[in-house]
Design a protein around this motif. Structure first.
Motif, PDB file in Angstrom:
ATOM      1  N   PRO A 148      33.432 -25.029  32.451  1.00 14.20           N
ATOM      2  CA  PRO A 148      34.482 -25.842  33.098  1.00 14.20           C
ATOM      3  C   PRO A 148      34.544 -27.282  32.612  1.00 14.20           C
ATOM      4  CG  PRO A 148      33.254 -24.557  34.723  1.00 14.20           C
ATOM      5  CD  PRO A 148      32.525 -24.424  33.431  1.00 14.20           C
ATOM      6  N   GLN A 149      33.435 -27.791  32.045  1.00 12.73           N
ATOM      7  CA  GLN A 149      33.454 -29.147  31.509  1.00 12.73           C
ATOM      8  C   GLN A 149      33.758 -29.166  30.011  1.00 12.73           C
ATOM      9  OE1 GLN A 149      33.230 -31.512  33.808  1.00 12.73           O
ATOM     10  NE2 GLN A 149      32.982 -29.782  35.227  1.00 12.73           N
ATOM     11  N   GLY A 150      34.004 -27.990  29.444  1.00 15.43           N
ATOM     12  CA  GLY A 150      34.265 -27.883  28.016  1.00 15.43           C
ATOM     13  C   GLY A 150      32.999 -27.597  27.230  1.00 15.43           C
ATOM     14  N   PHE A 151      33.098 -26.724  26.246  1.00 16.90           N
ATOM     15  CA  PHE A 151      31.969 -26.406  25.368  1.00 16.90           C
ATOM     16  C   PHE A 151      31.952 -27.410  24.225  1.00 16.90           C
ATOM     17  CE2 PHE A 151      29.865 -24.302  21.841  1.00 16.90           C
ATOM     18  CZ  PHE A 151      28.783 -23.672  22.451  1.00 16.90           C
ATOM     19  N   GLU A 152      30.754 -27.869  23.863  1.00 19.04           N
ATOM     20  CA  GLU A 152      30.646 -28.927  22.870  1.00 19.04           C
ATOM     21  C   GLU A 152      29.505 -28.628  21.904  1.00 19.04           C
ATOM     22  OE1 GLU A 152      30.376 -33.844  22.898  1.00 19.04           O
ATOM     23  OE2 GLU A 152      30.099 -32.681  24.752  1.00 19.04           O
ATOM     24  N   TYR A 153      29.643 -29.084  20.675  1.00 17.69           N
ATOM     25  CA  TYR A 153      28.531 -29.002  19.734  1.00 17.69           C
ATOM     26  C   TYR A 153      28.419 -30.305  18.950  1.00 17.69           C
ATOM     27  CZ  TYR A 153      31.695 -28.141  15.757  1.00 17.69           C
ATOM     28  OH  TYR A 153      32.655 -28.254  14.787  1.00 17.69           O
ATOM     29  N   LEU A 154      27.241 -30.507  18.384  1.00 12.82           N
ATOM     30  CA  LEU A 154      26.968 -31.677  17.575  1.00 12.82           C
ATOM     31  C   LEU A 154      26.241 -31.217  16.318  1.00 12.82           C
ATOM     32  CD1 LEU A 154      27.418 -34.762  18.129  1.00 12.82           C
ATOM     33  CD2 LEU A 154      24.966 -34.888  18.615  1.00 12.82           C
ATOM     34  N   LEU A 155      26.737 -31.635  15.164  1.00 14.02           N
ATOM     35  CA  LEU A 155      26.087 -31.390  13.881  1.00 14.02           C
ATOM     36  C   LEU A 155      25.515 -32.726  13.416  1.00 14.02           C
ATOM     37  CD1 LEU A 155      25.738 -29.054  11.739  1.00 14.02           C
ATOM     38  CD2 LEU A 155      27.690 -30.059  10.554  1.00 14.02           C
ATOM     39  N   MET A 156      24.188 -32.839  13.425  1.00 16.03           N
ATOM     40  CA  MET A 156      23.538 -34.130  13.163  1.00 16.03           C
ATOM     41  C   MET A 156      22.614 -34.012  11.958  1.00 16.03           C
ATOM     42  SD  MET A 156      21.100 -36.448  15.661  1.00 16.03           S
ATOM     43  CE  MET A 156      22.426 -37.098  16.676  1.00 16.03           C
ATOM     44  N   GLY A 157      22.579 -35.065  11.149  1.00 23.02           N
ATOM     45  CA  GLY A 157      21.717 -35.101   9.988  1.00 23.02           C
ATOM     46  C   GLY A 157      20.847 -36.334   9.963  1.00 23.02           C
ATOM     47  N   VAL A 158      19.791 -36.262   9.150  1.00 25.89           N
ATOM     48  CA  VAL A 158      18.911 -37.397   8.943  1.00 25.89           C
ATOM     49  C   VAL A 158      18.343 -37.307   7.532  1.00 25.89           C
ATOM     50  CG1 VAL A 158      16.857 -36.216   9.866  1.00 25.89           C
ATOM     51  CG2 VAL A 158      16.970 -38.718   9.891  1.00 25.89           C
ATOM     52  N   MET A 159      18.197 -38.459   6.887  1.00 24.60           N
ATOM     53  CA  MET A 159      17.570 -38.494   5.575  1.00 24.60           C
ATOM     54  C   MET A 159      16.065 -38.649   5.753  1.00 24.60           C
ATOM     55  SD  MET A 159      20.212 -38.089   3.796  1.00 24.60           S
ATOM     56  CE  MET A 159      19.175 -37.982   2.359  1.00 24.60           C
ATOM     57  N   VAL A 160      15.300 -37.723   5.215  1.00 20.52           N
ATOM     58  CA  VAL A 160      13.851 -37.813   5.276  1.00 20.52           C
ATOM     59  C   VAL A 160      13.350 -38.781   4.208  1.00 20.52           C
ATOM     60  CG1 VAL A 160      11.695 -36.521   5.058  1.00 20.52           C
ATOM     61  CG2 VAL A 160      13.668 -35.498   6.232  1.00 20.52           C
ATOM     62  N   SER A 161      13.866 -38.633   3.003  1.00 22.78           N
ATOM     63  CA  SER A 161      13.537 -39.560   1.919  1.00 22.78           C
ATOM     64  C   SER A 161      14.612 -39.425   0.843  1.00 22.78           C
ATOM     65  CB  SER A 161      12.154 -39.231   1.325  1.00 22.78           C
ATOM     66  OG  SER A 161      12.182 -37.954   0.705  1.00 22.78           O
ATOM     67  N   PRO A 162      14.987 -40.518   0.202  1.00 24.11           N
ATOM     68  CA  PRO A 162      14.609 -41.896   0.560  1.00 24.11           C
ATOM     69  C   PRO A 162      15.478 -42.400   1.699  1.00 24.11           C
ATOM     70  CG  PRO A 162      16.111 -41.940  -1.269  1.00 24.11           C
ATOM     71  CD  PRO A 162      15.875 -40.482  -0.970  1.00 24.11           C
ATOM     72  N   ALA A 163      15.247 -43.594   2.146  1.00 22.28           N
ATOM     73  CA  ALA A 163      16.096 -44.165   3.195  1.00 22.28           C
ATOM     74  C   ALA A 163      17.513 -44.347   2.669  1.00 22.28           C
ATOM     75  CB  ALA A 163      15.529 -45.510   3.649  1.00 22.28           C
TER      76      ALA A 163
END
Length: 854
Positions: free
Chosen positions: A295-310
């Motif tokens: 009822p509040q809506g279905f949501e997703y998040l695709l998140m990334g992070v660099m391990v190396s290098p910065a």
């Protein structure tokens, strides 16, 4: 698939160290041939040398495995819950993702007709000349029903058909390497021991060596690269703006089709995707409209992070063109073939990009995860936790997790293994097929669980907003018994889970639409939503009444071939009972003293006809009603329950109308329905209901009379269909060398067929062949081996105490059966037809060796 040789002695040493093989594997064979499972390496070791191969396709993301109606060119990289492909031009290597719980779950609901209303429309004089099929096919021209005032109605599709409920694309992971633009498409390999995908791209001094791995259980994508001559590669997460509403609306919300505006309360556009960055993290997200399940809506998040290098730069962009890798527009199939599809490649979208400079070694390592409403409410926090855990493991740690999962999986698949030929030191089974055997092909290469609001299908593909056939598997193509024979029944759990999830709504459907007890789940496309109300999508096809038995048969096969009484009691009989109660109420006794099934429908053919002239005693309904009623009665008797019901069920099954037949010049054949010559047209569904007595209900088997077998063979060969090869195989006819024949070249019932209750070894397979721990009806585990001289090993383990009936592996010769733990032979009875069938009393937990008496 690529295979490389390896040393058998080293593999044996590894197996001994792991405790998976006994020292007997190392002993030299005596006069008897060495058993294949003693001379071939373990699957877990063989898989290390096998890789799936492909070439990066520049613009078509459709998968090369599990796609329908035809496979695409791009390598599928799947996990238990995600289906992904790798594609794109060489300078923008792209991963397209779907996840089997990411759906737009909005429903286009309508008031379904009752059986009484369907009957009134079919018998209305105004509809007496209605023709229910199209010009080039027997398929229904309409998927609704006939109205008493005249004509057909299909409110699910007409005047509009919307692109939901539907599985939705998650997005893209794009690795950009600008210096490689114009480079030749690289070769791809996917290792079958850990799932790692490798590729190398080069153009002049610019080079990239890339590795990708998708966690089988973690929904983590890990990426590792090593670069030369590439100044600033970048990693982007991207999601296009959904185009479904463009079928009937403009982007600014103006309806272009007045028929759609009447449903504006639920059919508006999906909110645009969002993107963002926060320190080292970058992401894109999508929220779907509110509906009853969420009822509040279905949501997703695709998140990334660099391990190396910065990363040197993070940037989030929204509602812009040209951010993603544009796929070619897919071909139009199925019910959408007449509808224009707005191009996803031309849609705006949102992206989050990390642009970086490789470290001193020219190396890159990145992680991406997807989290959804099913994981919790604070999606950014959950995603960060997932990425932190993956960061602690690193790329190699995720590969090791995968390798451990695959080791355990291959060890389970030692049961059900096939051996070809007699070459020692190499694996002769198809590692690629085993690698993909954890899921049913109907599920699109993932393990779906409807109870967790998961669903997918082979034709629910990446980069599509409009999915074919509601993104859900087709319920009248469930020919899965051979998987239970091969001991791969774990791949069929989706069917049992689907029925249990929808049981309350199916019971309500039987009451409200048909005024009958029990339940009805029939052909249609049930989405992963709250099961408080049955979802009707194809009223016509819901009269394909044998479909319910098809959906439930995998639960029966799990018990019948596995032999676990708890499975029958807990998972199977409650479903059989509900099905049998409905079937018993639906079949009606007529003046001829027989029970008839009216109305019913041949699978995907004919539709509803005036006065039900093409909706009476269809062979698929007759055979599956009989199968279901008898199996329910048999189960109730074994469990000691429901004596009155089982008497009723057996009586109705015995009194059902006979199967329709037709006389051809070649002789009598089974027909789809009474008084109608069997025929096929170019646009017909691939299947043929006349094959169902052999293919599904086990009425015609290797144990049937020669006359019955010949009649079924005539039926399928005089009117060939997509079921012909498998029906012939079940009657002992080997597939030919054509492409259609190759489809069944590794079918388990080539090697073991017990559909009639007697175990037939190698009914089709010839020459050097063997199998280990296949399952036979009654819960028997069977291993056998043969060479050019004939069968030389038969071993049967009993998981229930009951008579074991085995066709003599050495026809005409005396046979001895002995308990593997004892020297003395057990008593064996033989049939009078030259001892063709052997029967002995098997005891649960005992293992028996069957040998020539000499």
């Amino acid at each position: 698939m690529k295979r490389r040789d390896f040393l058998a002695n080293a593999l044996l040493a590894n197996a001994l160290a792991a405790g998976l093989a006994s020292p007997a594997r190392a002993q030299k064979a005596d006069a008897a041939p060495a058993l294949p499972w003693d001379r071939e390496p373990l699957l877990r070791e063989a898989a290390k040398t096998v890789s799936l191969e492909s070439v990066l396709h520049p613009d078509n993301p459709q998968p090369d495995f599990g796609g329908a109606p035809f496979p695409g060119p791009s390598m599928a990289i799947n996990s238990l819950k995600m289906r992904t492909t790798i594609w794109g031009p060489a300078h923008r290597v792209t991963i397209s993702l779907t996840k089997n719980n990411v759906w737009d779950r909005r429903l286009h609901e309508f008031k379904p007709p009752t059986l009484q209303e369907i009957t009134a429309g079919a018998f209305a004089p105004v509809n007496k000349d209605y023709v229910g099929i199209s010009a080039n096919a027997l398929r229904p021209v309409d998927l609704g029903w006939l109205r008493p005032e005249g004509g057909a109605t299909d409110p699910y599709r007409k005047p509009m058909r919307y692109a939901f409920p539907s599985l939705k694309p998650v997005g893209q992971i794009i690795l950009g390497m600008d210096e490689l633009e114009g480079a030749a498409a690289p070769h791809l390999t996917q290792n079958c021991a850990d799932g790692v995908v490798r590729l190398e791209i080069a153009k002049g001094p610019a080079q990239a060596r890339l590795e990708y791995v998708l966690g089988m259980t973690s929904d983590i994508y890990a990426i590792r690269g090593r670069f030369q001559g590439i100044a600033a590669p970048w990693l982007r997460l991207y999601r296009h703006r959904d185009t479904s509403h463009r079928l009937y609306m403009t982007d600014d919300g103006r309806y272009t089709d007045p028929a759609a505006e009447a449903d504006k309360a639920f059919n508006g556009p999906i909110a645009a995707p969002t993107s963002g960055t926060d320190g080292q993290y970058f992401w894109i997200g999508q929220k779907f409209p509110a509906e009853k399940t969420f009822p509040q809506g279905f949501e997703y998040l695709l998140m990334g992070v660099m391990v190396s290098p910065a990363a040197t730069d993070h940037r989030a962009v929204q509602d812009q063109l040209g951010l993603g890798t544009p796929p070619i527009d897919p071909p139009m199939n199925g019910e959408w073939k007449r509808a224009p599809r707005p191009s996803i490649g031309k849609a705006s979208g949102a992206s989050a990009t990390a642009r970086l400079k490789p470290d001193g070694n020219g190396a890159l390592e990145a992680l991406v995860t997807i989290v959804t409403t099913m994981d919790g409410t604070d999606l950014p926090a959950i995603a960060r936790r997932e990425l932190a855990a993956a960061h602690a493991l690193g790329f190699d740690g995720i590969v090791q997790e995968n390798a451990g999962w695959w080791r355990d999986f291959y060890d389970r698949r030692e049961n059900g293994r096939v051996f070809h030929g007699s070459l020692a030191g190499a694996c002769s089974d198809d590692i690629g097929a085993i690698y993909r055997s954890y899921a049913d092909s109907h599920g699109g290469g993932t393990k779906t669980d409807m109870r967790r609001y998961e669903c997918s299908a082979s034709y629910a593909l990446p980069e599509r907003d409009y999915q074919e056939w509601d993104s859900a598997p087709c319920y009248n193509e469930i020919f899965t018994t051979s998987r239970f024979v091969r001991n791969w029944g774990d791949s069929q759990e989706m069917w049992k889970q689907l029925v249990w999830h929808w049981l309350p709504a199916a019971q309500d459907n039987a009451r409200t639409m048909f005024a009958m007890p029990g339940m009805l789940i029939s052909h249609g496309y049930l989405p992963p939503v709250k099961p408080d109300k049955y979802v009707h999508t194809t009223i016509t096809l819901e009269l394909c009444l044998g479909t319910m038995a098809q959906i439930i048969r995998p639960a029966w096969d799990e018990w019948d071939y596995g032999g676990d009484l708890n499975v029958l009691r807990r998972d199977c009989y409650p479903l059989l009972k509900q099905m049998a109660m409905f079937y018993a109420a639906y079949a009606k006794k007529e003046a001829d003293g027989r029970y008839h099934i009216v109305p019913c429908m041949q699978e995907e053919s004919w539709g509803i006809y005036p006065r039900f002239s093409r909706n009476r005693d269809v062979i698929s309904s007759l055979c599956m009603f009989r199968w279901a009623l008898n199996r329910a009665a048999e189960s109730a008797e074994l469990l000691g329950v429901d004596p009155d019901l089982r008497r009723q069920w057996r009586g109705i099954a015995a009194g059902l109308a006979p199967y329709p037949v037709w006389r051809r010049p070649e002789g009598l054949v089974f027909a789809e329905m009474p008084d109608l010559e069997p025929t096929r047209l170019p646009g017909d569904h691939f299947g043929d209901a006349a094959a169902y007595p052999a293919l599904l209900s086990d009425d015609v088997t290797l144990d049937s009379s020669p006359q019955q077998q010949d009649m079924m063979k005539r039926s399928v060969t005089t009117l060939p269909s997509g079921n012909t090869i498998q029906a012939l195989l079940l009657l002992g006819v080997a597939p030919d060398s054509s492409e259609r024949g190759k489809r069944y070249s590794d079918d388990a019932e080539l090697y073991l067929n017990s559909r009639g209750g007697r175990i037939h070894l190698f009914p089709v397979a010839a020459g050097d062949a063997a199998f280990r721990n296949f399952q036979a009806r009654g819960g028997f585990l069977v291993s056998a081996a043969r060479n050019a001289a004939g069968v030389y090993h038969v071993e049967i383990a009993a998981r229930r105490s009951l008579p074991c009936r085995l066709m003599n592996p050495w026809p005409g010769e005396p046979v001895r059966v002995r308990d593997a733990g004892r020297a003395a032979a057990v008593a064996v009875e033989t049939t009078k037809d030259n001892g063709k069938c052997l029967t002995f009393a098997a005891r649960a937990g005992r293992r028996y060796l069957v040998e020539r008496a000499a």
